[in-house]
Design an enzyme around this catalytic site. Structure first.
Site, PDB file in Angstrom:
ATOM      1  CE  LYS A 260       1.081  32.909  49.395  1.00 41.07           C
ATOM      2  NZ  LYS A 260       1.214  33.443  47.998  1.00 41.07           N
TER       3      LYS A 260
ATOM      4  N   GLY B  72      -6.620  30.672  30.968  1.00 42.91           N
ATOM      5  CA  GLY B  72      -6.979  31.504  31.956  1.00 42.91           C
ATOM      6  C   GLY B  72      -6.843  32.959  31.732  1.00 42.91           C
ATOM      7  CB  VAL B  73      -8.097  35.414  29.667  1.00 43.99           C
ATOM      8  CG1 VAL B  73      -7.236  35.018  28.507  1.00 43.99           C
ATOM      9  CG2 VAL B  73      -9.574  35.127  29.516  1.00 43.99           C
ATOM     10  N   GLY B  74      -7.736  35.796  33.335  1.00 45.77           N
ATOM     11  CA  GLY B  74      -8.453  36.828  34.439  1.00 45.77           C
ATOM     12  C   GLY B  74      -7.284  38.141  34.499  1.00 45.77           C
ATOM     13  CE  LYS B  75      -7.122  39.285  40.539  1.00 48.59           C
ATOM     14  NZ  LYS B  75      -7.834  38.238  40.746  1.00 48.59           N
ATOM     15  CB  VAL B  76      -2.217  37.160  35.384  1.00 48.87           C
ATOM     16  CG1 VAL B  76      -0.855  37.142  34.761  1.00 48.87           C
ATOM     17  CG2 VAL B  76      -1.754  37.513  36.741  1.00 48.87           C
ATOM     18  N   GLY B  77      -3.800  36.813  32.891  1.00 50.94           N
ATOM     19  CA  GLY B  77      -3.951  36.297  31.587  1.00 50.94           C
ATOM     20  C   GLY B  77      -4.199  37.476  30.500  1.00 50.94           C
TER      21      GLY B  77
HETATM   22  N1  LIG Z   1      -2.634  38.396  40.423  1.00 46.04           N
HETATM   23  C1  LIG Z   1      -1.126  38.471  40.392  1.00 46.04           C
HETATM   24  O1  LIG Z   1      -0.713  39.479  40.524  1.00 46.04           O
HETATM   25  C2  LIG Z   1      -0.584  37.139  40.563  1.00 46.04           C
HETATM   26  C3  LIG Z   1       0.900  37.274  40.734  1.00 46.04           C
HETATM   27  C4  LIG Z   1       1.629  35.974  40.531  1.00 46.04           C
HETATM   28  C5  LIG Z   1       0.985  34.897  40.289  1.00 46.04           C
HETATM   29  N2  LIG Z   1      -0.458  34.821  40.134  1.00 46.04           N
HETATM   30  C6  LIG Z   1      -1.091  33.553  39.720  1.00 46.04           C
HETATM   31  O2  LIG Z   1      -1.445  33.628  38.428  1.00 46.04           O
HETATM   32  C7  LIG Z   1      -2.739  33.018  38.214  1.00 46.04           C
HETATM   33  C8  LIG Z   1      -3.785  33.658  37.737  1.00 46.04           C
HETATM   34  O3  LIG Z   1      -4.085  34.780  38.862  1.00 46.04           O
HETATM   35  P1  LIG Z   1      -5.126  35.848  38.399  1.00 46.04           P
HETATM   36  O4  LIG Z   1      -4.962  37.026  39.598  1.00 46.04           O
HETATM   37  O5  LIG Z   1      -5.042  36.146  36.997  1.00 46.04           O
HETATM   38  O6  LIG Z   1      -6.508  35.180  38.923  1.00 46.04           O
HETATM   39  P2  LIG Z   1      -7.853  35.321  38.332  1.00 46.04           P
HETATM   40  O7  LIG Z   1      -8.760  34.662  39.156  1.00 46.04           O
HETATM   41  O8  LIG Z   1      -8.279  36.862  38.095  1.00 46.04           O
HETATM   42  O9  LIG Z   1      -8.005  34.697  36.924  1.00 46.04           O
HETATM   43  C9  LIG Z   1      -7.730  33.143  36.652  1.00 46.04           C
HETATM   44  C10 LIG Z   1      -8.493  32.732  35.682  1.00 46.04           C
HETATM   45  O10 LIG Z   1      -8.490  31.569  35.210  1.00 46.04           O
HETATM   46  C11 LIG Z   1      -9.810  30.868  34.944  1.00 46.04           C
HETATM   47  N3  LIG Z   1      -9.710  29.557  35.125  1.00 46.04           N
HETATM   48  C12 LIG Z   1      -9.671  28.872  36.278  1.00 46.04           C
HETATM   49  N4  LIG Z   1      -9.740  27.483  36.197  1.00 46.04           N
HETATM   50  C13 LIG Z   1      -9.477  27.193  34.703  1.00 46.04           C
HETATM   51  C14 LIG Z   1      -9.277  26.305  33.985  1.00 46.04           C
HETATM   52  N5  LIG Z   1      -9.355  24.933  34.394  1.00 46.04           N
HETATM   53  N6  LIG Z   1      -9.254  26.274  32.568  1.00 46.04           N
HETATM   54  C15 LIG Z   1      -9.204  27.504  31.978  1.00 46.04           C
HETATM   55  N7  LIG Z   1      -9.472  28.734  32.708  1.00 46.04           N
HETATM   56  C16 LIG Z   1      -9.461  28.460  34.312  1.00 46.04           C
HETATM   57  C17 LIG Z   1     -10.685  31.768  35.711  1.00 46.04           C
HETATM   58  O11 LIG Z   1     -12.046  31.437  35.387  1.00 46.04           O
HETATM   59  C18 LIG Z   1     -10.185  33.042  35.887  1.00 46.04           C
HETATM   60  O12 LIG Z   1     -10.885  33.924  34.793  1.00 46.04           O
HETATM   61  C19 LIG Z   1      -2.975  32.413  39.722  1.00 46.04           C
HETATM   62  O13 LIG Z   1      -2.355  30.981  39.711  1.00 46.04           O
HETATM   63  C20 LIG Z   1      -1.968  33.236  40.589  1.00 46.04           C
HETATM   64  O14 LIG Z   1      -1.925  32.733  41.781  1.00 46.04           O
HETATM   65  C21 LIG Z   1      -1.120  36.021  40.094  1.00 46.04           C
END
Ligand SMILES: NC(=O)c1ccc[n+]([C@@H]2O[C@H](COP(=O)([O-])OP(=O)(O)OC[C@H]3O[C@@H](n4cnc5c(N)ncnc54)[C@H](O)[C@@H]3O)[C@@H](O)[C@H]2O)c1
Length: 360
Positions: free
Chosen positions: A82, A182-187
């Site tokens: 990392k 959390g409904v970002g890229k993964v959620g």
């Molecule tokens: N993107 C990937 O491929 C991937 C792979 C493995 C792990 N992850 C992990 O998954 C998690 C989400 O990743 P992502 O890519 O969706 O990130 P992202 O930034 O696209 O989405 C995260 C979401 O969480 C929301 N958020 C932040 N703090 C919050 C809280 N206290 N309460 C409610 N919502 C909150 C943000 O507004 C955002 O919409 C991270 O921990 C990341 O390390 C992601």
């Protein structure tokens, strides 16, 4: 850096830690390689305004070790590494800095392969790729596999189905109440999968735009104002998909869900939380087991394989989750301990094969 930070490098059981500096571009980075037992160390680059060098080093060491375990459990021929870039990505990220960083990655000759993490995106990997071939997670336009949120969500969904199978004897989520924080890229992709499987879903996100985007596709979905309110609901499954540390002592004490399975990295606020969850009868699917879809996509990209292969490997997270939960039951340990054991076993048994010398 003080004496205790240096001690940390040697006590943390890592192979190599590289400090990278380029004063004109402002680059200050640390690349930590935990293990290359299974192959080159792959893990993302975190761009974050660390308050000091010690906390940046601490994060790089912790995260690179976690990558060794994640890559091993996912069955990849990859070790764990990392990198962290110290700075505010909104202010400090420039072409010059990213390319300087790329040259340091290249200088390691493939011992470390980088990817996206907090504060870095596929477009940044495209820039880094102008200086190094040891990079993944590039954009589709630049020949990469693009954003990995969708595949990560698929893996989490498979982990959830396996957890349901273990807890309730059926892998179907039909009629099950799931809370997604959390409904970002993964959620948001995870919500698509679980709604399609018949679950009733409640979501929450700090960002109203993220909530609105999900509601466009699923207008009838329930929304909680924050994670505390979401957790106060009667849930069968809780899916933390925001930041790390989602499972702390107060959260475990009030959790109604029987299963925790989400995409966020580093969900356990401290190591004893795994036992606290098990003591309350809550089944925790280890984060680094179920969220490996992203790293599987990176490995697939580096190997130049068709996307279908990565999808198949991600779907097998179902089987690995079941295996981990069964092993945990048989050994009388929390699933996170069982997952660690499986990962360590593969690192030792497959990693040992390099002792069989090949002709040069
Ligand atoms: N993107 C990937 O491929 C991937 C792979 C493995 C792990 N992850 C992990 O998954 C998690 C989400 O990743 P992502 O890519 O969706 O990130 P992202 O930034 O696209 O989405 C995260 C979401 O969480 C929301 N958020 C932040 N703090 C919050 C809280 N206290 N309460 C409610 N919502 C909150 C943000 O507004 C955002 O919409 C991270 O921990 C990341 O390390 C992601």
């Amino acid at each position: 850096m003080n004496e205790s930070s240096i001690d940390l490098i040697f006590s943390a059981d890592h192979q190599q830690v590289v400090f990278c500096a380029d004063e004109p571009s402002g680059l200050k980075a640390i690349i930590a390689i935990h293990s290359t037992a299974l192959g080159p160390a792959l893990g993302g680059t975190r761009f974050y305004p660390y308050p000091d060098l010690s906390s940046a080093l601490d994060d790089a060491l912790r995260l690179s070790k976690a990558m060794s375990y994640k890559n091993s459990l996912a069955g990849l021929d990859l070790g764990g590494g990392k990198a962290v870039i110290i700075g505010d990505p909104a202010r400090d990220k420039t072409e010059q800095l990213l390319r300087a960083y790329g040259r340091f990655v290249q200088s390691l000759g493939g011992r470390y392969i980088t990817a996206c993490d907090v504060g870095t995106y596929t477009t940044d990997m495209d820039v880094i790729a102008r200086e190094t071939s040891h990079v993944s997670a590039r954009s589709v336009e630049h020949g990469g596999a693009g954003d990995s949120g969708g595949l990560t969500a698929l893996g989490v969904f498979q982990g959830m189905r396996a957890s349901a199978q273990h807890a309730w004897g059926t892998s179907s989520l039909s009629g099950v109440r799931v809370g997604v924080s959390g409904v970002g890229k993964v959620g948001r992709h995870l919500v698509d999968y679980i709604v399609a499987d018949g679950a009733s879903v409640v979501i929450t996100d700090l960002d109203q735009k993220a909530v609105d985007r999900v509601r466009t596709t699923h207008p009838l979905l329930d929304v909680a104002p924050d994670t505390v309110s979401l957790l106060a609901q009667d849930l069968d499954i809780y899916a933390p998909c925001a930041l790390g540390g989602a499972l702390d002592d107060p959260t475990v004490a009030i959790l109604s869900a029987r299963i925790v399975c989400g995409g966020a990295n580093n969900q356990l606020a401290h190591p004893d939380i795994g036992k606290a969850l098990a003591d309350r009868g809550i089944l925790y699917a280890p984060d680094y087991l179920v969220n490996a879809g992203g790293v599987i996509q990176c490995e697939n990209e580096v190997g130049g394989f068709p996307a279908q292969r990565a999808r198949g490997m991600t779907e097998r997270i179902f089987d690995t989750t079941l295996r981990v939960l069964e092993l945990a039951g048989a050994d009388g340990v929390p699933p996170v301990v069982a997952a660690d054991r499986l990962a360590e076993r593969r690192m030792a048994s497959v990693g040992r094969l390099t002792a069989i010398r090949l002709p040069t």
